[in-house]
Scaffold this active site. Sequence first.
Site, PDB file in Angstrom:
ATOM      1  N   LYS A   1       2.951  -9.834  10.733  1.00  0.00           N
ATOM      2  CA  LYS A   1       2.337  -9.805   9.400  1.00  0.00           C
ATOM      3  C   LYS A   1       2.715 -11.032   8.573  1.00  0.00           C
ATOM      4  CE  LYS A   1       1.597  -6.616   5.574  1.00  0.00           C
ATOM      5  NZ  LYS A   1       1.276  -5.217   5.293  1.00  0.00           N
TER       6      LYS A   1
ATOM      7  N   ARG B   1       0.855  -1.201   0.000  1.00  0.00           N
ATOM      8  CA  ARG B   1       0.000   0.000   0.000  1.00  0.00           C
ATOM      9  C   ARG B   1       0.886   1.246   0.000  1.00  0.00           C
ATOM     10  NH1 ARG B   1      -4.964   1.010   3.303  1.00  0.00           N
ATOM     11  NH2 ARG B   1      -3.729   0.920   5.203  1.00  0.00           N
TER      12      ARG B   1
ATOM     13  N   ARG C   1      -2.920   0.478  14.248  1.00  0.00           N
ATOM     14  CA  ARG C   1      -1.819  -0.133  15.013  1.00  0.00           C
ATOM     15  C   ARG C   1      -2.349  -0.591  16.365  1.00  0.00           C
ATOM     16  NH1 ARG C   1       0.056   0.039  10.843  1.00  0.00           N
ATOM     17  NH2 ARG C   1       1.789   1.187   9.976  1.00  0.00           N
TER      18      ARG C   1
END
Length: 318
Positions: A182, A117, A316
């Site tokens: 992730k 992104r 976050r």
Amino acid sequence: MKEHAIKLSILNTLCDGHFHSGEGLGEQLGISRAAVSKHVKGIQSWGVDVFSVQGKGYKLAEPMQLLNQELLQSLVTAPLELIPVIDSTNQHLLDRINVLESGSVCLAEYQSKGRGRRGREWVSPFGCNLYLSMYWRLEAGMAGAMGLSLVVGVAIVEALEKLGIAGIKLKWPNDLYHHDKKLAGILVEMSGQAGSAAHLVIGMGMNLAMPSNTQGITQPWACLSDVAEQAVDRNQLAATLINTLQDALTDYEMTGMHGFVERWNRVDNYLGREIRLIMGNREVIGVSRGINEQGAVLIETSNGLETYIGGEISLRGI
Ligand code: ATP
Ligand code: BTN
């Protein structure tokens, strides 16, 4: 031979994880030992851990299962192209939108310009992860794109569950996490005009067995091989992801977000946890309450329940 064909052919031999002599490799390909050595350096620059031992030859640190176009095509109905070495699978499809059938897929083993992104780099070493893009023509136009990008995350988590891999969660809008690290990222790019069908390219990068010394990633990351109880078959995984994605997108086109909100919230990594939403210089802190039918993220703050939507927001954990 085509560009990269010699390196790919060397990798095809080395992928068994055994030693292969430079001389043998050279004979096989009709090139000198020095040329083999040069190509091995090129392979190393793709992020592959190849080492050499004098008198024995070259060996991969770990065996590697390569993707197989024919096998993959037999497992999916979507038209599929495997381009082992590419700049970006998303870019490849974006460049061909005018001639592609909706549902067409591009897969790669290595991306030299994999992107995330907002133009961030997606680190894409050869042969150890999945880099997959699908073109989707969305008749509802751009208005449906936000929901669609959330549906992609749900489809991927559910595809992994089908394969017996549990515990993968989503971070809004559409990253896949395991234990707060992730595992995969999704990038939906579009071209289209307001009022007509939207042309979307849905890209997914998923870490399967990325070497732990991989450089260039600026946050904690996870690999599927550390999560799955059994070895992951890359072709099987790619085919399951493609088929599940196609079904979910078709479902979404027919019924919209209805039904997906609950499925998304079930696997929300932050549901009920304290989070921070970052929007440029502004931050909102509160407790994460999942998503709504518009695809907005819900956050309970001292001012009550607030909703936020848009591509420039980062979530976050605290
Ligand atoms: P947000 O978009 O919400 O700010 P994000 O920090 O995950 O979330 P993205 O732009 O979605 O940002 O993804 C890019 C991030 O992913 C970068 O921090 C980059 O270092 C990291 N990254 C790049 N390659 C990989 C990879 N193979 N595995 C995990 N993370 C990666
Ligand atoms: C993110 O988390 O920011 C999204 C990462 C998306 C990476 C995939 S890999 C396949 C496709 N091709 C790209 O260049 N990017 C996407």
